[in-house]
Design a protein around this motif. Structure first.
Motif, mmCIF file in Angstrom:
data_model
loop_
_atom_site.group_PDB
_atom_site.id
_atom_site.type_symbol
_atom_site.label_atom_id
_atom_site.label_comp_id
_atom_site.label_asym_id
_atom_site.label_seq_id
_atom_site.Cartn_x
_atom_site.Cartn_y
_atom_site.Cartn_z
ATOM 1 N N GLY A 52 0.814 -1.204 0.000
ATOM 2 C CA GLY A 52 0.000 0.000 0.000
ATOM 3 C C GLY A 52 0.846 1.253 0.000
ATOM 4 N N THR A 53 0.202 2.384 0.220
ATOM 5 C CA THR A 53 0.897 3.664 0.198
ATOM 6 C C THR A 53 0.333 4.599 1.255
ATOM 7 O OG1 THR A 53 1.458 5.586 -1.201
ATOM 8 C CG2 THR A 53 -0.700 4.592 -1.537
ATOM 9 N N PRO A 54 1.168 5.456 1.834
ATOM 10 C CA PRO A 54 0.622 6.583 2.599
ATOM 11 C C PRO A 54 -0.087 7.530 1.625
ATOM 12 C CG PRO A 54 2.973 6.238 3.044
ATOM 13 C CD PRO A 54 2.635 5.431 1.847
ATOM 14 N N ALA A 55 -0.780 8.520 2.156
ATOM 15 C CA ALA A 55 -1.444 9.495 1.299
ATOM 16 C C ALA A 55 -0.414 10.214 0.431
ATOM 17 C CB ALA A 55 -2.218 10.493 2.149
ATOM 18 N N GLN A 56 -0.772 10.420 -0.844
ATOM 19 C CA GLN A 56 0.082 11.148 -1.778
ATOM 20 C C GLN A 56 -0.696 12.337 -2.336
ATOM 21 O OE1 GLN A 56 2.262 8.927 -4.808
ATOM 22 N NE2 GLN A 56 1.794 7.016 -3.757
ATOM 23 N N ASN A 57 -0.020 13.458 -2.459
ATOM 24 C CA ASN A 57 -0.619 14.647 -3.047
ATOM 25 C C ASN A 57 0.453 15.335 -3.876
ATOM 26 O OD1 ASN A 57 -1.902 16.991 -3.761
ATOM 27 N ND2 ASN A 57 -2.548 17.547 -1.690
ATOM 28 N N ASN A 58 0.436 15.074 -5.181
ATOM 29 C CA ASN A 58 1.426 15.665 -6.058
ATOM 30 C C ASN A 58 0.789 15.941 -7.421
ATOM 31 O OD1 ASN A 58 1.725 13.128 -7.672
ATOM 32 N ND2 ASN A 58 2.560 12.350 -5.745
ATOM 33 N N SER A 59 1.569 16.498 -8.329
ATOM 34 C CA SER A 59 0.998 16.919 -9.614
ATOM 35 C C SER A 59 0.538 15.746 -10.467
ATOM 36 C CB SER A 59 2.023 17.757 -10.386
ATOM 37 O OG SER A 59 3.199 17.007 -10.648
ATOM 38 N N ASN A 60 1.021 14.542 -10.151
ATOM 39 C CA ASN A 60 0.551 13.369 -10.892
ATOM 40 C C ASN A 60 -0.824 12.912 -10.428
ATOM 41 O OD1 ASN A 60 3.757 13.034 -10.645
ATOM 42 N ND2 ASN A 60 3.057 12.245 -12.615
ATOM 43 N N GLY A 61 -1.235 13.331 -9.242
ATOM 44 C CA GLY A 61 -2.540 12.926 -8.737
ATOM 45 C C GLY A 61 -2.570 12.933 -7.220
ATOM 46 N N ILE A 62 -3.776 12.898 -6.681
ATOM 47 C CA ILE A 62 -3.982 12.826 -5.239
ATOM 48 C C ILE A 62 -4.483 11.430 -4.922
ATOM 49 C CG2 ILE A 62 -5.267 13.743 -3.278
ATOM 50 C CD1 ILE A 62 -5.457 16.388 -4.789
ATOM 51 N N TYR A 63 -3.776 10.743 -4.035
ATOM 52 C CA TYR A 63 -4.126 9.365 -3.692
ATOM 53 C C TYR A 63 -4.230 9.252 -2.168
ATOM 54 C CZ TYR A 63 -2.455 8.803 -8.458
ATOM 55 O OH TYR A 63 -2.278 8.948 -9.821
ATOM 56 N N GLY A 64 -5.347 8.708 -1.706
ATOM 57 C CA GLY A 64 -5.536 8.534 -0.282
ATOM 58 C C GLY A 64 -4.707 7.380 0.254
ATOM 59 N N ALA A 65 -4.501 7.376 1.555
ATOM 60 C CA ALA A 65 -3.769 6.281 2.196
ATOM 61 C C ALA A 65 -4.532 4.973 2.007
ATOM 62 C CB ALA A 65 -3.586 6.578 3.675
#
Length: 235
Positions: A52-65
């Motif tokens: 899995g992944t922690p929350a991501q917020n970057n120009s490629n997209g916003i992805y929840g944890a």
């Protein structure tokens, strides 16, 4: 007369012993199961998903944890979930199922569950009233492979990558044994997005032939965006 007194005395001893044993058995039967339950370590049956992944917020997209479900038994009323040393919030506890999310700062290693008052040994999946298993942080899989299959770059080797038009490629290094420079030579100006082990991104925007230092003991993931060109990547 002496024999009669002796018999009555012995009978009293036997009666007292019987009462004592009965009291001991009653006490044991009421307390031992509880003590055993409190002392027994939690049992982990499965972790879903195990990547899995922690929350991501970057120009490629916003992805929840990533939401993670831990199944097992004997978790207790107030269990503690950790991703390595980082404690996660339990969003639901159904006794045999614990719900949580990958916390900020989490990285590949172990996910552990300990009972209240228990503890897990550092970098171990065992301890006092503790259980655990491996968990892997992946910064790219959450994007549904938007840039195609992730390419692998091994330490001490190079990789030739062709870009058709303005295109992005996802690349992962093998686990590096030492701090190592990533060198990219290309006919095109590049933008490189490098993720740390907890999926925090650093951008190298519109650069030419960059050299980027990558850390030891980590498999680093990054994106390269280029125009129509063939680029050479080396470690």
């Amino acid at each position: 007369m002496e024999k009669s007194l002796m018999l009555r005395f012995n009978s009293k001893i036997v009666l007292l012993l019987a009462i004592g044993n009965s009291f001991y058995c009653t006490k044991s039967s009421s307390e031992d199961p509880i003590a055993a339950l409190l002392a027994s370590p939690p049992v982990l049956a499965s972790v879903t998903p195990q990547i899995g992944t922690p929350a991501q917020n970057n120009s490629n997209g916003i992805y929840g944890a990533t939401e993670v479900i831990i199944r097992g038994e004997d978790f207790g009323l107030d269990p503690i979930i950790r991703f390595n040393e980082i404690q996660a919030i339990i969003t639901a506890n159904f006794g045999t199922e614990l719900y949580t999310r990958v916390p900020d700062g989490a990285y590949s290693g172990l996910i552990t569950v300990s009972k209240s008052g228990g503890s897990c040994l550092p970098n171990e999946k065992t301890g006092t009233n503790c259980t655990g298993t491996e968990f892997f942080v992946d910064c790219y899989s959450v994007t549904n492979k938007q840039y195609g299959s992730e390419l692998e770059l091994k330490q001490g080797s190079s990789l030739s990558v062709k870009f058709d038009g303005i295109e992005s490629k996802a690349i992962r290094t093998t686990t590096l044994t030492s701090n190592t420079n990533l060198t990219i030579t290309c006919e095109s100006i590049l933008t490189v997005r490098v993720f740390d082990r907890s999926c925090r991104a650093t951008d190298y925007a519109l650069v030419r032939d960059p050299t980027i230092l990558l850390p030891a003991n980590v498999s680093t993931q990054f994106y390269v965006t280029a125009g129509s060109a063939t680029c050479n990547l080396s470690l």
